[in-house]
Motif scaffolding. Structure first.
Motif, PDB file in Angstrom:
ATOM      1  N   MET A   1     -20.188  -3.567   3.449  1.00 31.38           N
ATOM      2  CA  MET A   1     -20.188  -4.120   4.888  1.00 31.38           C
ATOM      3  C   MET A   1     -19.363  -5.169   5.097  1.00 31.38           C
ATOM      4  SD  MET A   1     -24.425  -3.949   5.506  1.00 31.38           S
ATOM      5  CE  MET A   1     -25.372  -2.587   4.906  1.00 31.38           C
TER       6      MET A   1
ATOM      7  N   TYR B   1     -15.120   8.717  14.936  1.00 34.10           N
ATOM      8  CA  TYR B   1     -16.242   8.667  14.110  1.00 34.10           C
ATOM      9  C   TYR B   1     -17.504   8.724  15.004  1.00 34.10           C
ATOM     10  CZ  TYR B   1     -19.505   6.751  10.446  1.00 34.10           C
ATOM     11  OH  TYR B   1     -20.420   6.567   9.356  1.00 34.10           O
TER      12      TYR B   1
ATOM     13  N   TYR C   1     -19.098   2.888   5.892  1.00 31.51           N
ATOM     14  CA  TYR C   1     -19.490   4.160   6.039  1.00 31.51           C
ATOM     15  C   TYR C   1     -18.386   5.254   6.895  1.00 31.51           C
ATOM     16  CZ  TYR C   1     -24.344   2.130   5.810  1.00 31.51           C
ATOM     17  OH  TYR C   1     -25.380   1.499   5.571  1.00 31.51           O
ATOM     18  N   GLU C   2     -17.748   4.446   7.512  1.00 29.11           N
ATOM     19  CA  GLU C   2     -16.895   5.191   8.554  1.00 29.11           C
ATOM     20  C   GLU C   2     -15.712   5.571   7.221  1.00 29.11           C
ATOM     21  OE1 GLU C   2     -15.415   3.973  12.150  1.00 29.11           O
ATOM     22  OE2 GLU C   2     -13.726   5.297  12.052  1.00 29.11           O
TER      23      GLU C   2
ATOM     24  N   ARG D   1     -21.649  -8.492   9.362  1.00 33.85           N
ATOM     25  CA  ARG D   1     -22.909  -7.914   8.747  1.00 33.85           C
ATOM     26  C   ARG D   1     -23.055  -8.028   7.317  1.00 33.85           C
ATOM     27  NH1 ARG D   1     -20.823  -4.076  11.592  1.00 33.85           N
ATOM     28  NH2 ARG D   1     -19.835  -3.275   9.658  1.00 33.85           N
ATOM     29  N   ILE D   2     -24.203  -8.965   7.091  1.00 34.43           N
ATOM     30  CA  ILE D   2     -24.785  -9.155   5.675  1.00 34.43           C
ATOM     31  C   ILE D   2     -25.952  -8.126   5.325  1.00 34.43           C
ATOM     32  CG2 ILE D   2     -25.771 -10.673   4.228  1.00 34.43           C
ATOM     33  CD1 ILE D   2     -24.191 -12.908   5.554  1.00 34.43           C
TER      34      ILE D   2
ATOM     35  N   PHE E   1     -14.426  -2.737  16.647  1.00 38.46           N
ATOM     36  CA  PHE E   1     -14.708  -3.101  15.332  1.00 38.46           C
ATOM     37  C   PHE E   1     -15.660  -2.664  14.530  1.00 38.46           C
ATOM     38  CE2 PHE E   1     -17.478  -6.466  14.186  1.00 38.46           C
ATOM     39  CZ  PHE E   1     -18.249  -6.684  15.246  1.00 38.46           C
ATOM     40  N   ARG E   2     -16.536  -1.842  15.245  1.00 43.71           N
ATOM     41  CA  ARG E   2     -17.719  -1.250  14.599  1.00 43.71           C
ATOM     42  C   ARG E   2     -17.645   0.150  14.180  1.00 43.71           C
ATOM     43  NH1 ARG E   2     -20.691  -4.426  17.954  1.00 43.71           N
ATOM     44  NH2 ARG E   2     -21.462  -6.132  17.045  1.00 43.71           N
TER      45      ARG E   2
ATOM     46  N   GLY F   1     -22.202  -9.754  14.304  1.00 46.47           N
ATOM     47  CA  GLY F   1     -20.905  -9.005  13.915  1.00 46.47           C
ATOM     48  C   GLY F   1     -20.408  -8.966  12.574  1.00 46.47           C
TER      49      GLY F   1
ATOM     50  N   LEU G   1     -25.209   0.119  11.377  1.00 43.09           N
ATOM     51  CA  LEU G   1     -24.340  -0.183  10.105  1.00 43.09           C
ATOM     52  C   LEU G   1     -25.183  -0.952   9.074  1.00 43.09           C
ATOM     53  CD1 LEU G   1     -20.731  -0.644  11.445  1.00 43.09           C
ATOM     54  CD2 LEU G   1     -21.833   1.657  10.521  1.00 43.09           C
ATOM     55  N   ARG G   2     -26.466  -1.225   9.385  1.00 38.44           N
ATOM     56  CA  ARG G   2     -27.217  -1.595   8.511  1.00 38.44           C
ATOM     57  C   ARG G   2     -28.655  -1.495   9.019  1.00 38.44           C
ATOM     58  NH1 ARG G   2     -26.225  -8.167   9.055  1.00 38.44           N
ATOM     59  NH2 ARG G   2     -26.994  -8.176  11.103  1.00 38.44           N
TER      60      ARG G   2
END
Ligand code: FAD
Lengths: 289, 783
Positions: free
Chosen positions: B684, A267, B765-766, B704-705, A261-262, B702, A188-189
């Motif tokens: 994010m 998905y 994104y999701e 996210r920056i 939670f991610r 967890g 996610l990054r």
């Protein structure tokens, strides 16, 4: 968040390390880079009284090509050792690139490949590509040495088929008939993030036909898993976009992701479909990248 | 000047020759920070120092039945354990309208992380053992975890004094909104939902308290030594003169270090009881639990527009999740709607808001204060309106753009303003028209938004009539250096550097010879500190005035030395020369300063600045007033992976109307950081709770920056000006307005790329993946 007290041993040989572990079977743990172990200890999830460091054991940090064996990576090699290894970059840039997707520079600098396997985290970045390339782990204990395919090392989240007195000493990537391999990590990054989905693919292509294929998935099952149905489906077939799309769908249906939670299960499945397709295409077109 | 391109024919900018400002001087604290030599609060140690930690509630809402500390007290190395019985029961907070926090909870805990007891031990490890040994008996109460239903009749009440959990209610009406909406050509309502984000400064909060001989000294990682001094003195009934607050280097605040944290109160009590210095700090998870980050909110926006897209009326109807306590939330609430009429000119405006109490950590001020999420909602809404009308997004903004020398409908006066020019410029540098006409590749989109912010809050946080900023400059006896004493707080934004530049400019001296002493209530005079982007302007005035006093004094001495009238002399970069007689041999600042000291004693200048009375007379009018406002436009071009929903910002642009730039490099740093933070919040960041109200991602893995790798290429541009009369040299703020447009710009770009509307932040994104999938399914079904 405070590291509890422990005794720290720095054995000079594998035998000595195994002996220390055997003598303190219930209270000792191997420490390599410590990037997985120390946070767990700080959080109170583990409290070994003895840590046995393997970092000073000669030979455990070597990366070399051994004729007849393959690329041999010492278990205490750091992730950055793999990223920058000339041998790996020459033979399997895909492995070097996979290593580079991990964490951030600081962690890659201390975390090791042995630790990455033994921590047995479903989202770990090294197992899929190593599994796709059919790598094995050399395991040593008080009773001698054995070989285990990397994919058989894991038996559950944070669980390995290693005895408490055993250590992994090296990982061997055997010589390949595979013509291409690659690893895709979706996170996610761009750095410092765990894989939401990891897909590694290796293929052997001859005259536009897939002669052999191995697909390994991370973060979508309790342990890194082989997508065997997908592989079976692919073998012997002529390459086309439709074929790869279909392979993606099969991989999506055979993985077993969870919702956290991610990302949601749904998905993750779709990401497996997308990245299986993309990984296969890349490995087919670009070799070991 | 590096980085600033002044157009050849610039009518806005009267070029002046400055020698110290307008230059990218290196940071005064740069070397010490980069080498690690600089000391932060957590680095400090004192002889005999104890370590302290707080025990916090594991429940979101519970009665405290009993607390038993006896086992903890028996542990070797535990020096003192305290509970509410040992601390003052005077409630504190930061917004005086609602002081609602106790130093330690008395009968009830209101969120996971609420403070219950504290320990002082010989080392940190013992603290954790002691905390484990304290037995607290709770009666768990049903908790209020969703702010949207917190007001319902059947919800438990969190604070006795606040029925239905309403912490703050705002109803403002300007003009005739109903009539304007009725007459409008097009009326549209959109609803947006924000998320809770956290400042997550790199340096954790910490405080070292030393209570000795009736005097309390507190070293703290704070954004304001003055507010800390005031609130600490108030809590303990001490004279302010007997409380000394010192700020070592601060590693970021972003709004979260303006208010007391509990570390200083508990540390002070523990120090008084033990007679030893006590160091207390939060670890990362505790920082998240203490929180005071950005409020999440539910934002309903309605506008009525003419056929041409002119906004005739706007209605903002907001609900905010305030968490368990007020923190800075009342100001947040007023800012949320108060700033909306800044960038666009409309006469009729209705703003309604409720800020709810919930059993979650308290929310407070985070960069941009209450404004970014509402602005995101408004900017997204405005793009929707533009689409309805078939008007280009930049065009609709041009038609509504705020102009110079106007008043907003809610009583704010704007003098200098170049928003229209900034809109023209962003259109030009993004190649907007061509991109809109020719279209972009698949999955690509471009979006933009406008922003604005106060250059300093018009009023202090607690009521007082002190000046806003003051400072003192003392020139070394031989004239080879000058020290600025100010309580402006450098929290990383660079105020120490720009204040020294401004002082040197006013003195006719050199930045390189400046020293600075800040963040100590005992050596430097009052300043309210670093918040509301006030530091450069407010303390800048004080520095300018102090510097000018020094210059006047030195020119008088020089006149005497050079046998010339002082009016004929000028001092620049430390050289004093005659303006009318170029052949007269100049003398140096050093020579004149030394002579001054020999004849008259210390060469000192002082400066002070008080904000003039601002704003209207309605309830809440003081919030969002400011002597001056910055304006800006931002644009982002994004690439969305239509299969996975992954978002990449390919390039971002910022055009700023920030008046005179004091330090171009620091200005750019602020804008880059603000864009990064805004982008990060858009896609994010989110503090996530489990069903019991406990944070599940209280760490930087967890939560996210964005990383440096996620940061896009960036173009900084300016509409240069120096005609703002309300600020020194015509400067404007840069720190917070620069993240005001970001979320809207990124959202509008994502919408442009995908055609999907995502109702809730973050636009992860999701969520993008799901929205695209649903859109495709719908399109397929329609076929
Ligand atoms: C901030 C951060 C980010 C991270 N990001 C990622 C990421 O993106 N991807 C990823 O895959 N991982 C990530 N990790 C996890 C971790 O860094 C890696 O798994 C790393 O490779 C672990 O190696 P190590 O040497 O540090 O293991 P250690 O912590 O030393 O050991 C881990 C476990 O393995 C055992 N062990 C170690 N070596 C051996 C051996 N040779 N034989 C037997 N047992 C052994 C230890 O006893 C322990 O149980 C991250 C960790 C952190 C802290």
């Amino acid at each position: 968040m405070y590291l509890p007290d422990f005794d720290y041993y720095v054995p000079a040989s594998v035998a000595e390390a195994c002996q220390l572990l055997a003598e303190n079977i219930d209270c000792a743990k191997v420490i390599s880079g410590g990037t997985d172990l120390l946070p767990k200890m700080k959080h109170g999830l583990l409290s070994p009284q003895i840590l046995v460091s393997i970092k000073k054991i000669p030979g455990l940090r070597k990366i070399e090509y051994v004729q007849g064996k393959g690329v041999v990576i010492g278990a205490a090699s750091t992730i950055n050792d793999i990223v920058f290894s000339e041998v790996v970059q020459q033979k399997y840039p895909s492995v070097s690139n996979a290593a580079h997707t991990m964490a951030a520079n600081q962690v890659r600098h201390s975390g090791t490949v042995g630790g990455n396997l033994v921590s047995a985290v479903p989202s770990a970045d090294m197992p899929p590509i190593l599994m796709a390339l059919n790598a094995t782990a050399t395991i040593e204990g008080p009773n001698g040495q054995r070989q285990l395919p990397v994919e058989d090392v894991f038996c559950g989240p944070s669980k390995c088929l290693l005895e408490k007195s055993e250590i992994i000493t090296e990982i061997i990537i055997p010589d390949q008939a595979m013509t291409g391999s690659t690893y895709f990590k979706f996170a996610l990054r761009r750095a410092g993030a765990l894989a939401v989905v990891g897909v590694a693919a290796a293929v052997q292509v001859e005259n536009d036909v897939i002669k052999d294929a191995r697909v390994a998935l991370g973060a979508v099952a309790p342990v890194p898993m082989r997508a065997k149905k997908t592989e079976e489906f692919l073998i012997g077939k002529k390459i086309s976009d439709e074929l790869l799309e279909e392979a993606g769908k099969i991989a999506a249906s055979e993985c077993k992701p969870i919702t956290d939670f991610r990302a949601s299960e749904e998905y993750r499945r779709d990401l497996v479909r997308i990245y299986t397709k993309r990984a296969l295409r890349k490995a087919i077109d670009h070799g070991h990248i | 000047m590096e980085g600033i391109r002044y157009p050849k024919e610039n009518t806005l900018y009267k070029k002046k020759e400055y020698t110290q400002i307008g230059q990218s001087k290196p940071r005064i604290d740069g070397v010490s920070k980069a080498t690690g030599a600089g000391k932060y609060c957590g680095d400090l140690k004192f002889p005999n120092m104890l370590y302290g930690k707080m025990l916090t509630s594991p429940h979101a809402h519970a009665k405290i039945l009993s607390i038993d500390t006896s086992e903890a007290e028996k542990i070797p190395g535990v020096i003192k354990v305290i509970t509410h019985k040992d601390v003052p029961d005077l409630k504190y907070g930061i917004s005086p309208a609602r002081w609602d926090e106790n130093v330690l909870c008395i009968d009830k805990v209101r969120f996971v992380g609420d403070k219950v007891a504290a320990v002082a031990c010989v080392d940190e490890e013992t603290c954790y053992k002691a905390l484990k040994a304290i037995k607290v008996e709770y009666e768990v109460l049903p908790a209020v975890l969703d702010y949207r239903t917190a007001m319902n009749e059947d919800m438990p009440q969190i604070h006795e004094e606040y029925p239905r959990n309403i912490n703050t209610e705002i109803h403002q009406l300007f003009g005739d909104v109903d009539k304007a909406l009725e007459e409008a050509y097009h009326v549209r309502t959109d609803v947006f939902e924000g998320q809770r984000t956290y400042q997550c400064p790199i340096e954790p909060h910490s405080a070292i308290s030393i209570w000795k001989d009736n005097k309390l000294t507190v070293y703290s990682s704070t954004q304001s030594v003055h507010y800390f001094q005031y609130y600490i003195a108030r809590e303990f009934g001490l004279k302010m003169g007997d409380v000394r607050v010192i700020r070592p280097l601060v590693g970021g605040g972003f709004g979260g270090k303006l208010e007391p944290t509990g570390l200083e109160f508990n540390g002070a009590v523990l120090s008084r009881l033990t007679g030893r210095p006590v160091k207390m700090f939060y670890d990362r998870a505790e920082m998240f639990a203490h929180n005071r980050g950005r409020h999440q909110g539910h934002y309903e926006i309605t506008t009525g527009v003419s056929k041409e897209g002119k906004i005739l009326a706007a209605k903002a109807n907001f609900v905010l999740d305030g968490g368990a306590y007020t923190s800075l939330g009342i100001a947040t609430a007023y800012y949320a709607g108060g700033l909306l009429p800044l960038t666009y000119d409309f006469e009729n405006y209705q703003f309604d808001l409720v800020r709810m109490y919930t059993n979650l950590p308290a929310c407070g001020a985070q960069r941009g204060h209450g404004a970014p999420q509402p602005k995101y909602a408004f900017e997204s809404h405005l793009d929707n309106v533009a689409e309805d009308l078939g008007i280009d997004p930049i065009e609709i903004r041009k038609r509504n753009a705020r102009q110079a020398n106007t008043n907003t409908c809610n009583g704010m006066g704007i003098q200098s303003c170049y928003l229209s020019e900034a809109l023209d410029k962003i259109e030009e540098i993004t190649d907007w028209k061509a991109k809109k006409e020719k279209g972009l590749p698949k999955g690509r989109g471009i979006g933009m938004a406008t922003g604005s912010f106060v250059t300093g809050a018009g009023y202090p946080i607690y009521r007082n009539d002190y000046p806003s900023s003051s400072c003192m400059v003392r020139v070394n006896e031989d004239g080879t250096s000058a020290t600025l004493y100010a309580n402006a707080i450098d929290i990383g934004q660079g105020s120490d550097t720009v204040l020294c530049q401004m002082t040197a400019e006013a003195m006719g001296y050199r930045y390189e010879n400046m020293k600075i002493v800040t963040g100590d209530t005992e050596t430097a005079p009052l300043d309210f500190g670093a918040y509301s982007s006030r530091q450069t302007a407010y303390c800048g005035w004080a520095c300018k005035r102090a510097g000018e006093e020094i210059k006047a004094k030195i020119l008088e001495t020089a006149g005497f030395m050079m046998h010339l009238p002082p009016e004929d002399l000028e001092c620049e970069e430390g050289i004093i020369f005659s303006k009318s007689r170029p052949k007269v041999e100049p003398i140096t600042f050093e020579e004149a300063a030394k002579k001054y000291f020999i004849i008259k004693g210390p060469l000192v200048g002082t400066g002070v600045y008080t904000v003039p009375r601002l704003g209207g007379y309605h309830k809440g009018a003081p919030v969002a007033t400011s002597p001056s406002y910055s304006f800006c436009t931002q644009a982002a071009e994004v690439q969305v992976d239509e299969e996975t929903g992954e978002i990449e910002v390919l390039h971002a642009w910022d055009v700023h109307d920030a008046g005179q730039i004091i330090n171009p490099a620091l200005m750019k740093g602020q804008v880059h950081g603000a864009f990064g933070m805004g982008f990060s919040e858009t896609v994010m960041e989110e503090v996530v709770f489990n069903k019991d109200g406990k944070i599940i991602n209280p760490d930087v893995g967890g939560y996210r920056i964005i990383t440096a790798l996620d940061m896009p290429n960036f173009t900084n541009d300016l509409i240069p000006s120096n005609d703002e009369p309300a600020t020194p040299w015509g400067l404007k703020e840069i720190g917070e307005g620069s993240n005001n447009p970001t979320m809207g710009a990124v959202r509008n770009a994502i919408y442009d790329a995908t055609g999907v509307n995502i109702a809730t932040l973050p636009l992860s994104y999701e969520k993008v993946w799901r929205a695209i999938k649903e859109k495709k399914e719908k399109e397929q079904a329609a076929k």
